[in-house]
Design a protein around this motif. Structure first.
Motif, PDB file in Angstrom:
ATOM      1  N   ARG A 181       0.825  -1.211   0.000  1.00 15.55           N
ATOM      2  CA  ARG A 181       0.000   0.000   0.000  1.00 15.55           C
ATOM      3  C   ARG A 181       0.855   1.255   0.000  1.00 15.55           C
ATOM      4  O   ARG A 181       0.573   2.229  -0.693  1.00 15.55           O
ATOM      5  CB  ARG A 181      -0.936   0.002   1.215  1.00 15.55           C
ATOM      6  CG  ARG A 181      -2.135  -0.912   1.075  1.00 15.55           C
ATOM      7  CD  ARG A 181      -3.184  -0.623   2.133  1.00 15.55           C
ATOM      8  NE  ARG A 181      -2.677  -0.856   3.482  1.00 15.55           N
ATOM      9  CZ  ARG A 181      -2.737  -2.021   4.098  1.00 15.55           C
ATOM     10  NH1 ARG A 181      -3.244  -3.078   3.495  1.00 15.55           N
ATOM     11  NH2 ARG A 181      -2.276  -2.153   5.330  1.00 15.55           N
ATOM     12  N   GLU A 211     -14.906  -4.221 -12.863  1.00 15.18           N
ATOM     13  CA  GLU A 211     -15.927  -4.248 -11.816  1.00 15.18           C
ATOM     14  C   GLU A 211     -16.048  -5.627 -11.178  1.00 15.18           C
ATOM     15  O   GLU A 211     -16.448  -5.743 -10.020  1.00 15.18           O
ATOM     16  CB  GLU A 211     -17.277  -3.835 -12.403  1.00 15.18           C
ATOM     17  CG  GLU A 211     -17.323  -2.392 -12.893  1.00 15.18           C
ATOM     18  CD  GLU A 211     -18.703  -2.019 -13.411  1.00 15.18           C
ATOM     19  OE1 GLU A 211     -19.611  -2.870 -13.324  1.00 15.18           O
ATOM     20  OE2 GLU A 211     -18.859  -0.887 -13.899  1.00 15.18           O
ATOM     21  N   LEU A 213     -13.640  -7.986 -10.374  1.00 23.58           N
ATOM     22  CA  LEU A 213     -12.662  -8.387  -9.360  1.00 23.58           C
ATOM     23  C   LEU A 213     -12.980  -7.795  -7.981  1.00 23.58           C
ATOM     24  O   LEU A 213     -12.972  -8.533  -6.985  1.00 23.58           O
ATOM     25  CB  LEU A 213     -11.247  -8.024  -9.808  1.00 23.58           C
ATOM     26  CG  LEU A 213     -10.775  -8.674 -11.119  1.00 23.58           C
ATOM     27  CD1 LEU A 213      -9.295  -8.374 -11.348  1.00 23.58           C
ATOM     28  CD2 LEU A 213     -11.015 -10.175 -11.108  1.00 23.58           C
ATOM     29  N   PRO A 214     -13.271  -6.503  -7.865  1.00 20.76           N
ATOM     30  CA  PRO A 214     -13.664  -5.990  -6.540  1.00 20.76           C
ATOM     31  C   PRO A 214     -14.938  -6.649  -6.010  1.00 20.76           C
ATOM     32  O   PRO A 214     -15.065  -6.882  -4.799  1.00 20.76           O
ATOM     33  CB  PRO A 214     -13.884  -4.489  -6.790  1.00 20.76           C
ATOM     34  CG  PRO A 214     -13.079  -4.184  -8.012  1.00 20.76           C
ATOM     35  CD  PRO A 214     -13.156  -5.418  -8.857  1.00 20.76           C
ATOM     36  N   TRP A 215     -15.879  -6.947  -6.904  1.00 23.15           N
ATOM     37  CA  TRP A 215     -17.117  -7.622  -6.505  1.00 23.15           C
ATOM     38  C   TRP A 215     -16.807  -8.980  -5.892  1.00 23.15           C
ATOM     39  O   TRP A 215     -17.385  -9.359  -4.867  1.00 23.15           O
ATOM     40  CB  TRP A 215     -18.016  -7.772  -7.732  1.00 23.15           C
ATOM     41  CG  TRP A 215     -19.341  -8.420  -7.470  1.00 23.15           C
ATOM     42  CD1 TRP A 215     -20.484  -7.812  -7.047  1.00 23.15           C
ATOM     43  CD2 TRP A 215     -19.653  -9.814  -7.643  1.00 23.15           C
ATOM     44  NE1 TRP A 215     -21.507  -8.733  -6.934  1.00 23.15           N
ATOM     45  CE2 TRP A 215     -21.025  -9.973  -7.287  1.00 23.15           C
ATOM     46  CE3 TRP A 215     -18.936 -10.924  -8.061  1.00 23.15           C
ATOM     47  CZ2 TRP A 215     -21.666 -11.204  -7.346  1.00 23.15           C
ATOM     48  CZ3 TRP A 215     -19.569 -12.157  -8.099  1.00 23.15           C
ATOM     49  CH2 TRP A 215     -20.916 -12.287  -7.749  1.00 23.15           C
ATOM     50  N   LEU A 217     -13.908  -9.925  -4.476  1.00 22.98           N
ATOM     51  CA  LEU A 217     -13.172  -9.768  -3.226  1.00 22.98           C
ATOM     52  C   LEU A 217     -14.091  -9.443  -2.057  1.00 22.98           C
ATOM     53  O   LEU A 217     -13.767  -9.737  -0.903  1.00 22.98           O
ATOM     54  CB  LEU A 217     -12.102  -8.678  -3.378  1.00 22.98           C
ATOM     55  CG  LEU A 217     -10.942  -9.020  -4.326  1.00 22.98           C
ATOM     56  CD1 LEU A 217     -10.008  -7.838  -4.461  1.00 22.98           C
ATOM     57  CD2 LEU A 217     -10.185 -10.248  -3.843  1.00 22.98           C
ATOM     58  N   GLU A 218     -15.241  -8.837  -2.340  1.00 25.78           N
ATOM     59  CA  GLU A 218     -16.201  -8.541  -1.281  1.00 25.78           C
ATOM     60  C   GLU A 218     -17.071  -9.749  -0.939  1.00 25.78           C
ATOM     61  O   GLU A 218     -17.853  -9.697   0.017  1.00 25.78           O
ATOM     62  CB  GLU A 218     -17.101  -7.382  -1.710  1.00 25.78           C
ATOM     63  CG  GLU A 218     -16.361  -6.051  -1.832  1.00 25.78           C
ATOM     64  CD  GLU A 218     -17.271  -4.956  -2.365  1.00 25.78           C
ATOM     65  OE1 GLU A 218     -18.457  -5.250  -2.661  1.00 25.78           O
ATOM     66  OE2 GLU A 218     -16.800  -3.815  -2.487  1.00 25.78           O
ATOM     67  N   GLN A 259      -6.897 -15.652  -3.731  1.00 27.66           N
ATOM     68  CA  GLN A 259      -7.500 -14.595  -2.911  1.00 27.66           C
ATOM     69  C   GLN A 259      -8.050 -15.169  -1.610  1.00 27.66           C
ATOM     70  O   GLN A 259      -7.952 -14.543  -0.552  1.00 27.66           O
ATOM     71  CB  GLN A 259      -8.613 -13.877  -3.685  1.00 27.66           C
ATOM     72  CG  GLN A 259      -8.224 -13.344  -5.043  1.00 27.66           C
ATOM     73  CD  GLN A 259      -6.861 -12.672  -5.059  1.00 27.66           C
ATOM     74  OE1 GLN A 259      -6.571 -11.786  -4.249  1.00 27.66           O
ATOM     75  NE2 GLN A 259      -6.010 -13.094  -5.982  1.00 27.66           N
ATOM     76  N   ARG A 263      -6.734 -14.067   2.108  1.00 26.41           N
ATOM     77  CA  ARG A 263      -7.650 -13.578   3.126  1.00 26.41           C
ATOM     78  C   ARG A 263      -7.538 -14.440   4.387  1.00 26.41           C
ATOM     79  O   ARG A 263      -7.568 -13.923   5.513  1.00 26.41           O
ATOM     80  CB  ARG A 263      -9.081 -13.613   2.585  1.00 26.41           C
ATOM     81  CG  ARG A 263     -10.152 -13.164   3.570  1.00 26.41           C
ATOM     82  CD  ARG A 263     -10.068 -11.677   3.890  1.00 26.41           C
ATOM     83  NE  ARG A 263     -10.174 -10.870   2.694  1.00 26.41           N
ATOM     84  CZ  ARG A 263     -11.312 -10.552   2.064  1.00 26.41           C
ATOM     85  NH1 ARG A 263     -12.468 -10.979   2.552  1.00 26.41           N
ATOM     86  NH2 ARG A 263     -11.309  -9.791   0.986  1.00 26.41           N
TER      87      ARG A 263
END
Length: 326
Positions: A181, A211, A213-215, A217-218, A259, A263
């Protein structure tokens, strides 16, 4: 405190050297406790590109380091300097973990550290490395290779991937993500991904997976399938697979599993959740499934991984060699 030594001499590539210095030179915000002790080791003033460096120590200091990093070597028409090769060989013999960035693999190969091992370097020079060192199993299609005490990476951005991999081994996934980061780079790319993508990457906002990939990950706690991802993206499973290969260098299922494992690592490091709860939170279903995939991917059972990284913080300053789970 783990000591990282950058082994440098005239002709080192400044990008890889600077990259390693950024990763290991200072702790990211929010990370407590001692950080790495970083030293630049070389034979007097060293010219790298247009820059002149004054090393902290000589090459003869390398055997005292916990980790030795050899940045890219620029002049592949010439053999690496004998004093550099011998110092790297002596460091490994003394127990140091040795990693090459980009064409630094030619130094490791000259030292005999890659004999009989799988290794990589920048894709443009893999044929040269294989021809010059036939005893090395050169893999041109990966970002980096971890052989335990000897590691090698491909060029440029892949060197960052390997450095973050080392931090993850030493300090855990949460700390590696904090470093990423700070440097505004992706927190993890699997070493087995392809070195380069032949099709140009569209701008992120316009990419078909921008759109999706973030979906995903959530929703890692859900039992997602390739068909679920394809339906969400509004394309066929085969078309989705092509886009994933282009954008990530891997398949949808492999990316999704990676992923979930990452996590799980973060939850094991930062919470007291049971393995069953971590399995549920990462979409693994059962503790047995999590243990199987986690052990195969990370090399440790979840419980051992948690003990290792929970015990890591008070041991950081003990001065001993510690290179992460083995």
């Amino acid at each position: 405190m783990d000591t990282v030594a950058l082994a440098v001499t005239d002709g080192m590539l400044p990008f890889e050297l600077s990259l390693a210095h950024e990763v290991f030179g200072s702790a990211p915000d929010g990370v407590t406790g001692p950080w790495y002790r970083l030293l630049v080791c070389g034979p007097g003033p060293v010219r790298t590109g247009r820059f002149l460096l004054e090393p902290d120590r000589g090459l003869d200091w390398l055997p005292r380091a916990d980790t030795v990093i050899v940045p890219g070597w620029a002049d592949l028409d010439e053999a690496p300097p004998a004093d550099l090769v011998e110092a790297v060989r002596a460091a490994h013999a003394a127990g140091a973990r040795v990693a090459s960035l980009c064409t630094g693999a030619f130094v490791l190969a000259a030292a005999g550290l890659l004999d009989g091992l799988r290794a990589t370097t920048h894709w443009a020079h893999t044929r040269t490395l294989a021809d010059r060192h036939p005893e090395v199993d050169v893999d041109p299609d990966v970002l980096y290779v971890d052989n335990g005490s000897v590691l090698s990476s491909a060029g440029k951005a892949a060197a960052m991937d390997l450095c973050l991999h080392l931090v993850r081994l030493d300090r855990g996934s949460a700390t590696a993500n904090a470093v990423a980061r700070r440097l505004v780079v992706p927190p993890h790319r699997d070493g087995g991904q392809a070195q380069f993508i032949t099709a140009p990457m569209p701008a992120p906002d316009h990419h078909p997976l921008a759109e999706l990939l973030p979906w995903v990950l959530e929703r890692l706690d859900r039992p997602l399938t390739v068909e679920d991802l394809a339906r969400r993206a509004g394309m066929s499973s085969r078309h989705l697979g092509r886009h994933f290969r282009s954008a990530t260098g891997t398949t949808p299922l492999r990316w999704l599993l990676t992923q979930r494992i990452r996590r799980a690592q973060e939850l094991l490091e930062t919470t007291d959740d049971s393995v069953d709860a971590v399995a549920a939170a990462t979409g693994m279903g059962t503790a047995a499934t999590l243990r199987r995939h986690f052990n195969r991917t990370v090399g440790l059972p979840p419980d051992t991984y948690r003990r290792t990284f929970r015990a890591r913080e008070p041991l950081v300053g003990d001065g001993g060699r510690h290179h992460g789970p083995t």
